[in-house]
Scaffold this motif. Sequence first.
Motif, PDB file in Angstrom:
ATOM      1  N   GLU A 128       0.833  -1.208   0.000  1.00  0.00           N
ATOM      2  CA  GLU A 128       0.000   0.000   0.000  1.00  0.00           C
ATOM      3  C   GLU A 128       0.870   1.263   0.000  1.00  0.00           C
ATOM      4  N   LEU A 129       1.996   1.238   0.707  1.00  0.00           N
ATOM      5  CA  LEU A 129       2.921   2.373   0.691  1.00  0.00           C
ATOM      6  C   LEU A 129       3.445   2.631  -0.719  1.00  0.00           C
ATOM      7  N   ILE A 130       3.787   1.566  -1.418  1.00  0.00           N
ATOM      8  CA  ILE A 130       4.314   1.698  -2.785  1.00  0.00           C
ATOM      9  C   ILE A 130       3.221   2.221  -3.712  1.00  0.00           C
ATOM     10  N   ARG A 131       2.004   1.708  -3.567  1.00  0.00           N
ATOM     11  CA  ARG A 131       0.886   2.180  -4.398  1.00  0.00           C
ATOM     12  C   ARG A 131       0.632   3.670  -4.186  1.00  0.00           C
ATOM     13  N   GLU A 132       0.746   4.105  -2.944  1.00  0.00           N
ATOM     14  CA  GLU A 132       0.529   5.517  -2.600  1.00  0.00           C
ATOM     15  C   GLU A 132       1.491   6.415  -3.380  1.00  0.00           C
ATOM     16  N   LEU A 133       2.750   6.009  -3.468  1.00  0.00           N
ATOM     17  CA  LEU A 133       3.722   6.785  -4.233  1.00  0.00           C
ATOM     18  C   LEU A 133       3.440   6.711  -5.726  1.00  0.00           C
ATOM     19  N   HIS A 134       3.049   5.535  -6.185  1.00  0.00           N
ATOM     20  CA  HIS A 134       2.802   5.325  -7.608  1.00  0.00           C
ATOM     21  C   HIS A 134       1.624   6.170  -8.100  1.00  0.00           C
ATOM     22  N   GLN A 135       0.639   6.376  -7.230  1.00  0.00           N
ATOM     23  CA  GLN A 135      -0.540   7.151  -7.619  1.00  0.00           C
ATOM     24  C   GLN A 135      -0.228   8.630  -7.770  1.00  0.00           C
ATOM     25  N   MET A 136       0.773   9.119  -7.062  1.00  0.00           N
ATOM     26  CA  MET A 136       1.177  10.524  -7.184  1.00  0.00           C
ATOM     27  C   MET A 136       2.047  10.670  -8.426  1.00  0.00           C
ATOM     28  N   GLY A 137       1.862  11.755  -9.148  1.00  0.00           N
ATOM     29  CA  GLY A 137       2.665  11.985 -10.338  1.00  0.00           C
ATOM     30  C   GLY A 137       4.094  12.351  -9.984  1.00  0.00           C
ATOM     31  N   ASP A 138       4.956  12.333 -10.991  1.00  0.00           N
ATOM     32  CA  ASP A 138       6.338  12.762 -10.779  1.00  0.00           C
ATOM     33  C   ASP A 138       6.344  14.230 -10.398  1.00  0.00           C
ATOM     34  N   GLY A 139       7.243  14.605  -9.532  1.00  0.00           N
ATOM     35  CA  GLY A 139       7.335  15.989  -9.085  1.00  0.00           C
ATOM     36  C   GLY A 139       6.415  16.308  -7.925  1.00  0.00           C
ATOM     37  N   GLN A 140       5.589  15.346  -7.518  1.00  0.00           N
ATOM     38  CA  GLN A 140       4.702  15.547  -6.377  1.00  0.00           C
ATOM     39  C   GLN A 140       5.198  14.696  -5.224  1.00  0.00           C
TER      40      GLN A 140
END
Length: 196
Positions: A8-20
């Motif tokens: 879930e931690l990895i998914r959270e980062l993946h859902q945010m775009g680059d630069g965010q």
Amino acid sequence: MFCEKAVELIRELHQMGDGQLPAFNEDGIRQVLEEMKALYEQNQSDVNEAKTEGKSELIPSIKFRHSCLLRNQRCIAAYLYDRLLRIRALRWEYGSVLPTAIRFHMCAEEMEWFNQYKKSLATYMRSLGGEEGLDITQDMKPPKSLYIQVRCLKDHGEFEIDDGTVILLKKNSQHFLPRWKCEQLIRQGVLEHVIS
């Protein structure tokens, strides 16, 4: 279930775009570490039981829990490393002063890392190009012209350019300035490039 919080931690980062940069998920990290502690303690108990009583039927569950421990470890390392890469990119995008909204999403250790990276980069830039150093964070894209038209988005006060001219940057005022002098202010949101 096993490893769900880590994924879930990895998914959270993946859902945010680059630069965010999403807010640091301290609660998620804590839950993953608690799961790892429980898995480790269960494994220790089963390993001792398997050794003393010779229960070989415990070995598959020991291996499974060990695999879960390794997966959780990799997920936490990936989460933290990805956040550091994003923070490093933000230094190049915004300069040495991050906007408050971004700093709010960082934990204390990440702020400390950012400050150390900022100091290391400044030391390196001072070592380049003679006495004054060379700001390698300027002109991330090759400039089309040396001077640009800019509009002031908020009151900033006096701004001095190389020839000694002092310009008052007031909200909604427009100026024709050297690109390299105002690029940092553009990134900080003080100025905006007026494209005609």
